[in-house]
Design a protein around this motif. Structure first.
Motif, short mmCIF file in Angstrom:
data_model
loop_
_atom_site.label_atom_id
_atom_site.label_comp_id
_atom_site.label_asym_id
_atom_site.label_seq_id
_atom_site.Cartn_x
_atom_site.Cartn_y
_atom_site.Cartn_z
N SER A 1 7.24 20.21 -14.92
CA SER A 1 6.28 20.97 -14.00
C SER A 1 6.93 22.25 -13.72
O SER A 1 8.01 22.68 -13.74
CB SER A 1 6.06 20.37 -12.67
N TYR B 1 4.68 22.33 -9.31
CA TYR B 1 3.59 21.41 -8.97
C TYR B 1 2.84 20.85 -10.12
O TYR B 1 3.05 21.08 -11.24
CB TYR B 1 2.48 22.39 -8.30
N THR B 2 2.26 19.94 -9.92
CA THR B 2 1.34 19.08 -10.83
C THR B 2 0.03 19.63 -10.63
O THR B 2 -0.37 20.31 -9.63
CB THR B 2 1.32 17.47 -10.75
N SER C 1 6.57 19.25 -7.03
CA SER C 1 7.57 18.84 -7.68
C SER C 1 8.80 19.69 -7.90
O SER C 1 8.83 20.40 -8.97
CB SER C 1 6.91 18.28 -9.26
N ASP D 1 12.01 19.77 -10.82
CA ASP D 1 12.13 20.14 -12.20
C ASP D 1 12.81 21.67 -12.41
O ASP D 1 13.73 21.80 -13.40
CB ASP D 1 10.65 20.36 -12.74
N SER E 1 5.56 14.07 -13.58
CA SER E 1 6.74 14.89 -14.42
C SER E 1 7.68 13.86 -14.49
O SER E 1 8.16 13.56 -13.71
CB SER E 1 6.90 16.33 -13.47
N GLY F 1 10.87 15.39 -13.14
CA GLY F 1 10.51 15.41 -11.56
C GLY F 1 10.72 14.12 -11.06
O GLY F 1 11.46 13.76 -10.05
N HIS G 1 4.06 8.84 -5.55
CA HIS G 1 4.15 10.16 -5.42
C HIS G 1 3.14 11.21 -6.22
O HIS G 1 2.43 11.87 -5.80
CB HIS G 1 5.48 11.01 -5.13
N TYR G 2 3.38 10.80 -7.49
CA TYR G 2 2.51 11.49 -8.59
C TYR G 2 1.13 11.01 -8.98
O TYR G 2 0.35 11.72 -9.44
CB TYR G 2 3.28 11.43 -9.82
#
Length: 475
Positions: free
Chosen positions: A313, A316-317, A336, A339, A440, A443, A460-461
């Motif tokens: 990432s 951020y996603t 995130s 990364d 990610s 991440g 989280h994702y």
């Protein structure tokens, strides 16, 4: 009456008067008085009224004609002894009468038997009381059991504190199996089209996941990151199998081994290139991650989710609608930050010629000249950005594109980029790698390094998801 006879006067007390006198003596007497009286009598051995040595005070004395003096003194002495005995006796009914040795229980002959019976009852009751069964805690019925709150986790001394993210509760690495024991359905098969051979392999689901994790994530990543990848890969194929979705695959196959679906390394290739070329430990690490997450998938409202993931990432996603024009509730933009710290190719710069940029974007020279006022370099202007800090709308040479369109047409690593004109060329620097929707991978590895579990990474994702068993969903 003859002169030789001796007249003996024996005082006779009335029983009632004797009783009253005894009670009066008991009321005014005390243990201390009796002890003092006995002591005084012992100190005066020659006083009148004491018994000669060897004579018992309570023994009956008989008068004979030849021993008048003995008889005359014996009776008063016996009376004194009886009086002392009455004073020392704690119970009136056990006091001996004058001149007679006390016989315990003479007035209540049943007392000895009662005492013996009491001793026997006590002797029998003590073992019974000792053998009496104790009350034991009975198991609580399942319906009435209440959940006990888990104790908060304590960070060990010297251990690096784990970074807690907002909305990410602590959870076990692998979700617990349902409490009810249900028959487990047979493991489904997956049909994979292998492009290198042009053939379709059919293999069990869990074996397929091993090939996907080996192809999609570096085996050097943390174990919890590999577990998260295994759950995401299993969720992706479970969703397609449940919907009987074979789109993008040749006839007779469920998926291909390309990134169009999920990258996959065949079992034969893993055995040949990993098992016998010094990578057996890495293969074993991946297989362990798949075993630890066996049968676990992510669901939203009871259905398998679209478990999209990407490499790196930009910090951020993305929201799904900014990439695929469709809003998905669990594919929301989240931070995130790991990364940038870990990914070796977080940022990368490519240089393209102006003509190459024009051709790939489909811009004609006439349009470019009109937009630049006759100049050779097209004007590039960012119109808007997404919540994930990537380019949402951009104007190039008078035409408007989306960030993902520019990324795909120019072959960029990310939709977040900057550019710089260098003569007849354009240098473009990208940040991150991939579409940016979902998990990610770098991440996830960063979270695992900080101590987060696989489920915490996925929570989280993927916003608001839960976990279930693939076998139950597919059955």
């Amino acid at each position: 009456m003859k002169d030789s006879q001796v007249r003996i006067r024996i005082p006779i007390h009335h029983p009632k008067e004797h009783r009253q006198a005894s009670l009066a003596e008991e009321d005014t007497g005390s243990i201390a008085t009796l002890l003092q009286k006995n002591k005084l009598m012992q100190q005066q051995p020659n006083a009148r009224g004491t018994l000669p040595t060897g004579v018992k005070p309570n023994r009956r004395t008989t008068a004979v004609p030849s021993a008048v003096n003995s008889v005359d003194t014996a009776l008063p002495i016996a009376g004194v002894a009886a009086h002392d005995a009455r004073a020392a006796s704690p119970l009136p009914h056990l006091r001996p009468s004058a001149g007679r040795a006390p016989r315990w229980g003479s007035r209540r002959p049943w007392l000895p038997f009662a005492a013996m019976a009491g001793v026997l009852v006590l002797a029998m009751a003590v073992p019974a009381l000792m053998a009496w069964p104790r009350q034991t805690a009975q198991p609580v019925p399942p319906s009435s059991r209440t959940a006990v709150p888990a104790a908060p986790s304590v960070t060990a001394k010297g251990e690096t504190p784990v970074t807690r993210l907002p909305g990410v509760p602590p959870m076990p690495a692998v979700p617990a199996a349902p409490t009810r024991s249900v028959p487990v359905a047979a493991e489904p098969d997956v049909r994979v089209y292998v492009t290198s051979t042009g053939r379709t392999e059919t293999l069990p689901l869990e074996q397929y996941i091993v090939g996907v994790v080996a192809a999609e994530m570096p085996p050097s990543f943390e174990g919890e990151a590999l577990k998260a990848q295994a759950i995401a890969a299993r969720t992706f194929i479970a969703r397609r199998l449940l919907a009987d979705d074979t789109s993008g695959a040749p006839a007779g196959a469920d998926v291909t081994d390309t990134v169009k679906h999920q990258a996959y390394i065949s079992k034969a290739k893993l055995t040949r290139e990993w098992g016998h070329s010094g990578k057996s430990a890495e293969l074993a690490k991946i297989q362990q991650a798949v075993r630890d997450t066996k049968d676990t998938i992510m669901v939203y409202e009871g259905k398998p989710i679209t478990a999209s993931f990407f490499s790196t990432s930009n910090g951020y996603t993305e929201n799904s609608e900014d990439v695929w024009a469709k809003a998905v509730p669990y594919l929301r933009s989240v931070s995130s930050p790991w990364d940038k710290q870990l990914a070796p190719r977080y940022s990368e710069t490519v240089t393209l010629s102006r003509q190459s940029v024009f051709d790939r974007l489909g811009l004609s020279r006439t349009a470019i000249a009109a937009s630049t006022g006759g100049g050779s370099m097209p004007e590039i202007r960012i119109l808007s950005k997404t919540e994930g800090h990537r380019i949402k709308k951009i104007e190039v040479g008078g035409s408007i594109f989306t960030g993902p369109e520019i990324r795909n047409k120019l072959g960029l690593r990310s939709a977040e980029f900057t550019w710089k004109a260098e003569g007849d060329r354009i240098a473009i620097t990208t940040y991150g790698y991939g579409h940016g929707v979902g998990m990610s991978q770098w991440g996830a590895n960063g979270m695992a390094k900080e101590g987060h579990t696989a489920t915490q990474i996925l929570l989280h994702y993927y916003t608001g998801i839960s976990f279930a068993q693939a076998s139950r969903i597919l059955s």
